[in-house]
Design a protein around this motif. Structure first.
Motif, PDB file in Angstrom:
ATOM      1  N   PRO A  84       0.840  -1.171  -0.038  1.00  0.00           N
ATOM      2  CA  PRO A  84       0.033  -0.266   0.081  1.00  0.00           C
ATOM      3  C   PRO A  84       1.010   1.203  -0.112  1.00  0.00           C
ATOM      4  O   PRO A  84       2.153   1.314   0.310  1.00  0.00           O
ATOM      5  CB  PRO A  84      -0.842  -0.112   1.452  1.00  0.00           C
ATOM      6  CG  PRO A  84       0.046  -0.949   2.254  1.00  0.00           C
ATOM      7  CD  PRO A  84       0.862  -2.012   1.228  1.00  0.00           C
ATOM      8  N   PRO A 126       1.806   4.603   1.555  1.00  0.00           N
ATOM      9  CA  PRO A 126       2.143   5.207   2.781  1.00  0.00           C
ATOM     10  C   PRO A 126       1.151   6.394   2.759  1.00  0.00           C
ATOM     11  O   PRO A 126       0.806   7.167   1.733  1.00  0.00           O
ATOM     12  CB  PRO A 126       3.641   5.720   2.877  1.00  0.00           C
ATOM     13  CG  PRO A 126       4.464   5.073   1.776  1.00  0.00           C
ATOM     14  CD  PRO A 126       3.324   4.489   0.798  1.00  0.00           C
ATOM     15  N   ALA A 127       0.872   6.755   3.947  1.00  0.00           N
ATOM     16  CA  ALA A 127      -0.178   7.890   4.046  1.00  0.00           C
ATOM     17  C   ALA A 127       0.345   9.180   3.688  1.00  0.00           C
ATOM     18  O   ALA A 127      -0.519  10.198   3.091  1.00  0.00           O
ATOM     19  CB  ALA A 127      -0.673   8.055   5.564  1.00  0.00           C
ATOM     20  N   ALA A 128       1.526   9.402   3.771  1.00  0.00           N
ATOM     21  CA  ALA A 128       2.219  10.621   3.352  1.00  0.00           C
ATOM     22  C   ALA A 128       2.169  10.788   1.804  1.00  0.00           C
ATOM     23  O   ALA A 128       2.375  12.152   1.260  1.00  0.00           O
ATOM     24  CB  ALA A 128       3.611  10.751   4.053  1.00  0.00           C
ATOM     25  N   LEU A 129       1.863   9.693   1.117  1.00  0.00           N
ATOM     26  CA  LEU A 129       2.061  10.125  -0.190  1.00  0.00           C
ATOM     27  C   LEU A 129       0.857   9.517  -1.135  1.00  0.00           C
ATOM     28  O   LEU A 129       0.663   9.397  -2.218  1.00  0.00           O
ATOM     29  CB  LEU A 129       3.050   8.892  -0.661  1.00  0.00           C
ATOM     30  CG  LEU A 129       4.399   9.050  -0.360  1.00  0.00           C
ATOM     31  CD1 LEU A 129       5.399   7.966  -0.748  1.00  0.00           C
ATOM     32  CD2 LEU A 129       4.831  10.341  -0.752  1.00  0.00           C
ATOM     33  N   VAL A 130      -0.490   9.639  -0.379  1.00  0.00           N
ATOM     34  CA  VAL A 130      -1.558   9.340  -0.863  1.00  0.00           C
ATOM     35  C   VAL A 130      -2.129   9.985  -1.999  1.00  0.00           C
ATOM     36  O   VAL A 130      -2.913   9.712  -2.936  1.00  0.00           O
ATOM     37  CB  VAL A 130      -2.648   8.951   0.073  1.00  0.00           C
ATOM     38  CG1 VAL A 130      -2.519   7.844   1.043  1.00  0.00           C
ATOM     39  CG2 VAL A 130      -2.605  10.132   1.000  1.00  0.00           C
TER      40      VAL A 130
END
Lengths: 141, 117, 597
Positions: B76, B78-82
């Protein structure tokens, strides 16, 4: 969460000291080979896989608009509820307590999620609020 | 965990990109109007490189390779790269210890279109 | 030969010419004798004709006879005159002798002929007509009276011509030779004058007395025979006749005596006159050739002496003149020679001066060369010493280089070993680093874990922190070690580079040193050769200097001698000039004699 001195992992990135709460700092590793990400902002140096998870590496110095030339030797892994990320470090100082809650360093941008100056034995540092910063970063641009 | 069957591995300006094979209409020569994938890395692709055809449009890379995989796990984002690249980044695949960013070609085209504007 | 040519032209007929006065004189005296005879002789009737016929006949015969006799006395002269004899000096001398003796001979011959002639006439007349003895004595008397007179007149007249002949024949002959060839005349002037006076004074007086006696007799006889009235007339006629006859006789006698005196005086005076003229000419410096002056007796002696004297004087003056000329010429030559010599000596002196100066310069040059050679030798010696010491230094240098090369090799080996060790250390340090780094990370993680565990994990955190510090210390140490290793590497690299350079350098230096040794060896050799050569030069120069000094001294001596010679030559020139002046004076003196010969 009880008030009082909280343990922070203090590290240097260029000439500045940063600190992340010790309970959020999961690990410190050597800077691995990074994979570049398309369309990523300059402060996002790339990603690496660690223990089956892809972690973005964020250059704090670039993030606050003060890029440095030093070689990053280590990355500090930070994990919050939404996910994990890694901060570049030229040197990891160690765990140190920070008293009270210093004010935010800025009203907007990344600095809005940094508090300081916070007093640590190695000097003054900016205490990072990881949840907020991740939230800020995930908003994209 | 999501998986993908068959990936197209692309290299542009030393950077890697992986595309799900089912998104690619054809692999063609980079002739005519093409979209330069190098822009996504702040660079320029080799004009003599190859192109992927998707939705009738061509996206040019330096080199293109196809790997037949079955049930290749997709890590998946990472949240920082959504939201990175207009959400074109859909995950990462790991092949022989090397991490490849997996992109959705249609969104990548949108990103490139926006960047070129 | 002009004199001989003149003589040849003059000679022909001179025999007869010389005898001609004899005929004339005898004829004149015969005329006188005839007058005497006419006045004094008393011939019988018819005899007078016979007498005169006899006289003419005998006189003609006498003349012919005299001529024949005289011709014998002049044989050589007549031979020369007729061209029968060649004109040689001896013939001329003979002819001169004949001519000189001829007047006396013909005089004596005349006397003899007269006496013979009258005697012959008397004898013939006596035998034909038987005339009286007194007439015969008278005829004989006529011979005795007139013979000497004729002889004197003829002697004088012929003497004049004989003088001319002698002088002509003597022309061109040395008077000395003539005089020594002829005999000195024996008849003196005094005896001649006495004879002349006797003949010309005493005999005419006798004639006059006899004539007077005869005429007186005639007058007396005429007067006695005449009568008184006629006696005065007869006396007057007789007086006139006596006067006339006496006057004619006296006149003839006087003419004859005067002519004889004039001729005789001339015979004496002419030679003396000639001598006087010649002497006067001599006195005036006229020097013609000495000629014989003919004369008689003492005059002959005087003129001879004078002629010989003159001849000697002419010879002397001639010799003197030629000597003067010779002296003048010699003096001129000497003058020229001494002038040349003077010029030559001056030139030589100048040349010697120059040569002397040049020699002095040469000597100076030689001295300079000697001193230069000494300097060069000193320099060469120094160079040799320097080269030899340089050789020694070069050897030491080479040895040092060799040691350095060996040291260098040792250093290089040591550095190689060091590099290997350092690499090993580096590897070890890397391992330590890795270990320390992981320990650090592990410790850090442990610290974080301890922190997250709260109070429980506190001790764990502390231990972890302590581990981290250890790990960091190790890292710091290894960093230092790495730094040291880096420094060592840099140093070893530098050392290696340095040893490499040193190796190159030492190799270069070795070859350089070899070259230096070669160069120095050749320099030393050259210096040795130079030194030897300079020693030779120095020796030669010293010899040259000695030689040049001697030369200079010799030149100075020569110069002195030349200057003396120049002075002598100048003195010689002055003496010559004086000599020339003297010879000029002498020439003037000699030239006062006008030489015609």
């Amino acid at each position: 969460m009880a008030e009082g001195p909280r343990g922070h992992l203090v590290f240097a990135c260029g000439g500045s000291l940063y600190a992340v709460p010790a309970e959020r700092a999961s690990e410190v590793v050597n800077l691995p080979v990074l994979t570049r990400v398309p369309g990523a902002a300059p402060h996002l140096l790339g990603v690496f896989a660690h223990r089956g998870e892809v972690l973005p590496v964020i250059d704090l110095a670039r993030l606050i608009g003060k890029p440095v030339d030093e070689i990053f030797k280590r990355v500090v892994l930070v994990r919050v509820g939404k996910g994990a990320m890694a901060f570049t470090a030229t040197k990891v100082i160690g765990v140190a307590p920070i008293e009270g809650a210093p004010p935010r360093l800025g009203e907007s941008g990344a600095l809005a999620f940094m508090h300081g100056p916070a007093r640590v034995p190695a000097g003054e540092c900016a205490a990072i609020e990881p949840e907020g910063l991740l939230e800020y970063l995930s908003r994209g641009r | 965990m999501a998986s993908v069957d068959g990936v197209v591995l692309c290299v542009v300006s030393g950077a890697r990109l992986a595309v799900s094979a089912d998104q690619v209409d054809a692999i063609a020569t980079a002739e005519g109007p093409v979209w330069d994938a190098g822009v996504a890395f702040g660079a320029t692709s080799d004009p003599a490189g190859r192109a992927l055809q998707c939705l009738g449009r061509l996206i040019r890379f330096d080199s293109i390779d196809v790997v037949a995989t079955v049930g290749l796990p997709v890590l998946p984002v990472p949240a920082a790269l959504v939201n990175t690249a207009h959400g074109a980044l859909t995950g990462f695949v790991e092949l022989s210890g090397t991490l490849w960013p997996l992109v959705a070609l249609d969104r990548l085209l949108g990103f490139l279109e926006a960047r070129s504007r | 030969m002009t004199a001989q040519a003149n003589l040849t032209a003059w000679l022909p007929g001179r025999g007869r010419w010389l005898m001609l006065p004899s005929t004339l004189g005898n004829s004149l005296v015969a005329l006188l004798a005839a007058q005497y005879a006419a006045a004094t002789f008393r011939f019988p009737e018819g005899v007078i004709g016979t007498f005169w016929i006899l006289v003419v006949t005998v006189a003609s015969m006498g003349v012919g006879l005299a001529e024949v006799v005289a011709s014998r006395r002049l044989a050589t002269l007549r031979g020369l005159a007729a061209g029968r004899l060649p004109i040689t000096d001896s013939n001329r001398l003979k002819a001169i002798d004949e001519a000189r003796r001829f007047p006396d001979q013909i005089s004596r011959l005349g006397v003899v002929m007269w006496l013979l002639a009258v005697s012959f006439v008397a004898v013939l007349l006596w035998s034909i007509e038987q005339v009286s003895w007194s007439l015969l004595v008278r005829i004989e008397m006529m011979g005795l009276l007139f013979g000497p007179m004729a002889a004197v007149v003829v002697g004088l007249l012929v003497g004049r011509r004989a003088h001319a002949v002698v002088e002509r024949l003597a022309e061109g002959l040395s008077p000395d030779a003539i005089v020594s060839a002829l005999e000195t005349p024996t008849v003196s002037v005094r005896s001649r004058l006495v004879a002349f006076t006797v003949v010309m004074v005493a005999l005419p007086s006798l004639v006059a007395i006899d004539v007077t006696r005869a005429l007186g007799t005639d007058v007396i006889e005429g007067w006695v025979a005449s009568t008184a009235p006629d006696r005065d007339a007869v006396a007057a006629a007789a007086q006139t006749m006596v006067l006339l006859k006496t006057a004619v006789l006296i006149l003839l006698t006087a003419v004859m005596a005067t002519v004889a005196a004039a001729v005789g005086g001339g015979l004496l005076a002419d030679p003396l006159q000639r001598v006087a003229e010649e002497a006067s000419g001599l006195a005036q410096g006229r020097l013609d050739a000495a000629a014989l002056i003919a004369g008689d007796g003492e005059v002959w002696l005087i003129s001879n002496v004078f002629s010989r004297l003159k001849e000697r004087l002419v010879g002397l003056v001639k010799k003197l003149s030629s000597a003067t000329l010779g002296i003048a010429r010699a003096a001129g030559t000497l003058q020229q020679a001494s002038q040349d010599s003077e010029a030559g000596a001056a030139e030589q002196a100048a040349a010697l001066n120059q040569t002397s100066a040049t020699t002095e310069e040469l000597a100076q040059s030689a001295r300079q060369i000697a001193s230069s050679a000494a300097s060069v030798q000193e320099l060469a010696q120094k160079t040799l010493e320097a080269a030899e010491s340089g050789l020694a230094s070069a050897d030491s240098f080479r040895a040092a280089i060799e040691r350095m090369r060996q040291d260098n090799r040792s250093i290089a080996a040591a550095v190689d070993r060091l590099t290997g060790r350092v690499q090993q250390i580096g590897r070890i340090v890397d391992v330590i680093n890795t270990v320390a780094d992981r320990s650090d990370l592990l410790a850090l993680s442990a610290e974080l874990e301890g922190t997250r565990a709260g109070e429980v994990g506190r001790g764990f955190s502390l231990v972890a922190a302590e581990m981290r510090r250890l790990a960091e210390n190790v890292l710091e140490s290894t960093a230092e070690v790495e730094e040291l290793i880096s420094e060592i590497r840099t140093a070893t690299r530098q050392t290696s580079d340095a040893t490499e350079r040193a190796r190159t350098l030492t190799e270069g230096s070795t070859s350089l040193a070899d070259e230096v040794v070669r160069s120095l060896t050749s320099v030393a050799q050259s210096a040795r050769q130079t030194s030897d050569a300079v020693r030779t030069i120095s020796l030669a120069t010293q010899q040259q200097q000695t030689g040049t000094d001697q030369l200079a001294e010799a030149m100075a001596d020569i110069l002195g001698i030349t200057q003396q010679s120049l002075a002598s030559t100048r003195q010689l020139t002055a003496a010559n000039e004086r000599l020339q002046a003297l010879s000029t004076v002498l020439a003037e003196v000699v030239n006062r004699f006008e030489q015609r010969a």
